[in-house]
Scaffold this active site. Structure first.
Site, PDB file in Angstrom:
ATOM      1  CG  HIS A 191      24.940   1.617 -41.745  1.00 17.41           C
ATOM      2  ND1 HIS A 191      23.848   2.272 -41.237  1.00 17.41           N
ATOM      3  CD2 HIS A 191      24.660   0.287 -41.634  1.00 17.41           C
ATOM      4  CE1 HIS A 191      22.947   1.388 -40.848  1.00 17.41           C
ATOM      5  NE2 HIS A 191      23.425   0.176 -41.071  1.00 17.41           N
ATOM      6  CB  CYS A 194      21.948  -0.010 -43.886  1.00 17.31           C
ATOM      7  SG  CYS A 194      20.828  -0.842 -42.773  1.00 17.31           S
ATOM      8  CG  ASN A 215      21.241  -0.531 -38.233  1.00 14.49           C
ATOM      9  OD1 ASN A 215      20.909   0.380 -38.983  1.00 14.49           O
ATOM     10  ND2 ASN A 215      21.641  -1.715 -38.670  1.00 14.49           N
TER      11      ASN A 215
HETATM   12  N1  ACO Z   1      20.960 -10.978 -25.900  1.00 12.17           N
HETATM   13  C1  ACO Z   1      21.601 -12.042 -25.411  1.00 12.17           C
HETATM   14  N2  ACO Z   1      22.009 -13.074 -26.188  1.00 12.17           N
HETATM   15  C2  ACO Z   1      21.760 -12.996 -27.511  1.00 12.17           C
HETATM   16  C3  ACO Z   1      21.088 -11.895 -28.087  1.00 12.17           C
HETATM   17  C4  ACO Z   1      20.678 -10.863 -27.211  1.00 12.17           C
HETATM   18  N3  ACO Z   1      20.044  -9.760 -27.667  1.00 12.17           N
HETATM   19  N4  ACO Z   1      20.989 -12.101 -29.413  1.00 12.17           N
HETATM   20  C5  ACO Z   1      21.580 -13.271 -29.682  1.00 12.17           C
HETATM   21  N5  ACO Z   1      22.031 -13.817 -28.535  1.00 12.17           N
HETATM   22  C6  ACO Z   1      22.738 -15.093 -28.345  1.00 12.17           C
HETATM   23  C7  ACO Z   1      22.469 -16.072 -29.440  1.00 12.17           C
HETATM   24  O1  ACO Z   1      21.276 -16.789 -29.188  1.00 12.17           O
HETATM   25  C8  ACO Z   1      23.695 -16.938 -29.361  1.00 12.17           C
HETATM   26  O2  ACO Z   1      23.536 -17.853 -28.292  1.00 12.17           O
HETATM   27  P1  ACO Z   1      24.095 -19.379 -28.419  1.00 12.17           P
HETATM   28  O3  ACO Z   1      25.583 -19.222 -28.594  1.00 12.17           O
HETATM   29  O4  ACO Z   1      23.680 -19.979 -27.136  1.00 12.17           O
HETATM   30  O5  ACO Z   1      23.419 -19.936 -29.636  1.00 12.17           O
HETATM   31  C9  ACO Z   1      24.806 -15.975 -28.964  1.00 12.17           C
HETATM   32  O6  ACO Z   1      24.144 -14.826 -28.403  1.00 12.17           O
HETATM   33  C10 ACO Z   1      25.670 -15.523 -30.111  1.00 12.17           C
HETATM   34  O7  ACO Z   1      24.804 -15.115 -31.185  1.00 12.17           O
HETATM   35  P2  ACO Z   1      25.400 -14.536 -32.519  1.00 12.17           P
HETATM   36  O8  ACO Z   1      24.276 -14.123 -33.412  1.00 12.17           O
HETATM   37  O9  ACO Z   1      26.392 -15.490 -33.060  1.00 12.17           O
HETATM   38  O10 ACO Z   1      26.145 -13.244 -31.941  1.00 12.17           O
HETATM   39  P3  ACO Z   1      27.216 -12.339 -32.628  1.00 12.17           P
HETATM   40  O11 ACO Z   1      28.424 -12.253 -31.810  1.00 12.17           O
HETATM   41  O12 ACO Z   1      27.368 -12.636 -34.085  1.00 12.17           O
HETATM   42  O13 ACO Z   1      26.531 -10.883 -32.523  1.00 12.17           O
HETATM   43  C11 ACO Z   1      25.274  -9.362 -33.903  1.00 12.17           C
HETATM   44  C12 ACO Z   1      25.270 -10.666 -33.139  1.00 12.17           C
HETATM   45  C13 ACO Z   1      25.472  -8.224 -32.926  1.00 12.17           C
HETATM   46  C14 ACO Z   1      23.943  -9.201 -34.631  1.00 12.17           C
HETATM   47  C15 ACO Z   1      26.441  -9.365 -34.925  1.00 12.17           C
HETATM   48  O14 ACO Z   1      26.429 -10.555 -35.663  1.00 12.17           O
HETATM   49  C16 ACO Z   1      26.354  -8.213 -35.880  1.00 12.17           C
HETATM   50  O15 ACO Z   1      26.507  -7.073 -35.497  1.00 12.17           O
HETATM   51  N6  ACO Z   1      26.132  -8.494 -37.161  1.00 12.17           N
HETATM   52  C17 ACO Z   1      26.007  -7.426 -38.127  1.00 12.17           C
HETATM   53  C18 ACO Z   1      24.618  -6.888 -38.104  1.00 12.17           C
HETATM   54  C19 ACO Z   1      24.545  -5.650 -38.942  1.00 12.17           C
HETATM   55  O16 ACO Z   1      25.479  -4.889 -39.024  1.00 12.17           O
HETATM   56  N7  ACO Z   1      23.440  -5.395 -39.601  1.00 12.17           N
HETATM   57  C20 ACO Z   1      23.416  -4.185 -40.412  1.00 12.17           C
HETATM   58  C21 ACO Z   1      22.645  -4.280 -41.558  1.00 12.17           C
HETATM   59  S1  ACO Z   1      20.940  -4.310 -41.128  1.00 12.17           S
HETATM   60  C22 ACO Z   1      20.092  -3.698 -42.454  1.00 12.17           C
HETATM   61  O17 ACO Z   1      20.622  -3.413 -43.470  1.00 12.17           O
HETATM   62  C23 ACO Z   1      18.568  -3.569 -42.282  1.00 12.17           C
END
Ligand code: ACO
Length: 317
Positions: A240, A114, A270
């Protein structure tokens, strides 16, 4: 040091729109979870007849047309992607052929996930200095829909496809600064290529979030410090577009004016290396970019990698 100025942009979005509601029929998720955690409402996926190269060619053609330059003016062509349909020829070479860029124009792909568009622009800046020539065509293009596991709700809601392109000019007359960095880490991993079935995107979302909220202000402050400018001097910050909350975190940390931070992840998700040039293209299309405005582009992502660039928008020649 001579710097880059942004002359023009182009963009291409594929034919299939996928909403959060569509994804609810695919995996166990809901619109509220996706929008509150990420700000994403829909994204585009390629149809069977589209790939990262077809999108890149369309975006690059538009950027070149809008620049007012001839193909023979382009001195280098660099494409940022991790989803080329073939490892070789790379996407930049396909663009070179389609747009009839001169054979003296080096054309190759860069993979910095990214952060790729900023790595590609910085590479083009270096090449113009080394090889001579004034204008560079830089593209960011991804088809991340073909690199995801469609049954993994933790990743499939995040990504989309698209391409953006920019024509840059080498100039001495405008502020310019660049920073790039990397810290080898598996927190984001893509095992295969868009051409072959292989290990899809996996991500330690929380670790990437923590990394991103540290990397983005760091990049912004670094390019501001090296150009002797402050946030007040910037018209736009184009980050980004991974997640709205990451950008909000950066705004809060820097006590910055939120309206300077362009956001479009609600409409695109993204799109990896394409996200910054797609944002620039939308801004140009909507008249948000005006000649002599100063902007900072900030990226982070797989590698782990990060980058920032401060430059001005000049408009077409
Ligand atoms: N729908 C519903 N629930 C979900 C989903 C979904 N799509 N995905 C995960 N959950 C659940 C999980 O199973 C978890 O459940 P549990 O508590 O029962 O175990 C809960 O939601 C929390 O999951 P987390 O992964 O801890 O959620 P978080 O608040 O961290 O949000 C997210 C996830 C949005 C991915 C966040 O961590 C984030 O934005 N991270 C950065 C990602 C990013 O910016 N990537 C960019 C680079 S990518 C690249 O370079 C190719």
């Amino acid at each position: 040091m001579k710097g880059l100025q942004l002359l023009s942009t182009g963009g291409a979005l594929p034919g299939r729109v996928v909403t959060n509601e569509d994804l609810c029929r695919q995996v166990d998720t809901d619109d509220a979870w996706i929008t509150t955690r990420t700000g994403i409402r829909r994204r585009y996926y390629c149809t069977d007849s589209e790939d990262a190269a077809t999108l890149a060619i369309a975006a690059a053609r538009q950027a070149l047309e809008r620049s007012g330059l001839a193909p023979s003016d382009i001195a280098c062509c660099v494409a940022a992607t991790l989803s080329s349909p073939t490892l070789t020829p790379g996407i930049a070479c396909r663009v070179q052929a389609a747009l009839h860029l001169p054979e003296t124009c080096p054309a190759f792909d860069v993979n910095a996930a990214c952060s790729g568009f900023l790595y590609a622009a910085a590479t083009a800046h270096g090449l113009l200095g080394t090889l001579g020539g004034r204008y560079a065509l830089v593209i960011g293009c991804e088809v991340l829909s073909r690199l995801m596991d469609p049954t993994d709700r933790a990743t499939c809601v995040l990504f989309g496809d698209g391409a953006g392109a920019a024509v840059f000019a080498l100039t001495e007359d405008a502020p310019f600064a660049v920073t790039l960095g990397a810290r080898g880490d598996d927190a984001i991993r893509v095992g295969g290529t868009a051409a072959r079935d292989a290990a899809p995107i996996t991500m330690d979302g929380r670790a990437v979030f923590r990394f991103a909220v540290e990397a983005m202000p760091h990049c912004l402050q670094t390019v501001l410090a090296s150009s002797g400018m402050t946030l007040d001097d910037l018209d736009w910050v184009v980050c980004h577009q991974a997640n709205s909350r990451i950008i909000d975190h950066c705004i809060k940390h820097l006590h910055a004016e939120p309206s300077k931070f362009y956001k479009n992840m609600d409409r695109h998700g993204n799109t990896g290396a394409a996200s910054i040039p797609i944002a620039l293209h939308e801004m140009e299309e909507n008249g948000l970019l005006q000649p002599h405005q100063a902007l900072a582009c900030i990226g982070f992502g797989g590698g782990l990698s990060w980058g920032g660039m401060l430059l001005t928008y000049e408009g077409r020649k």
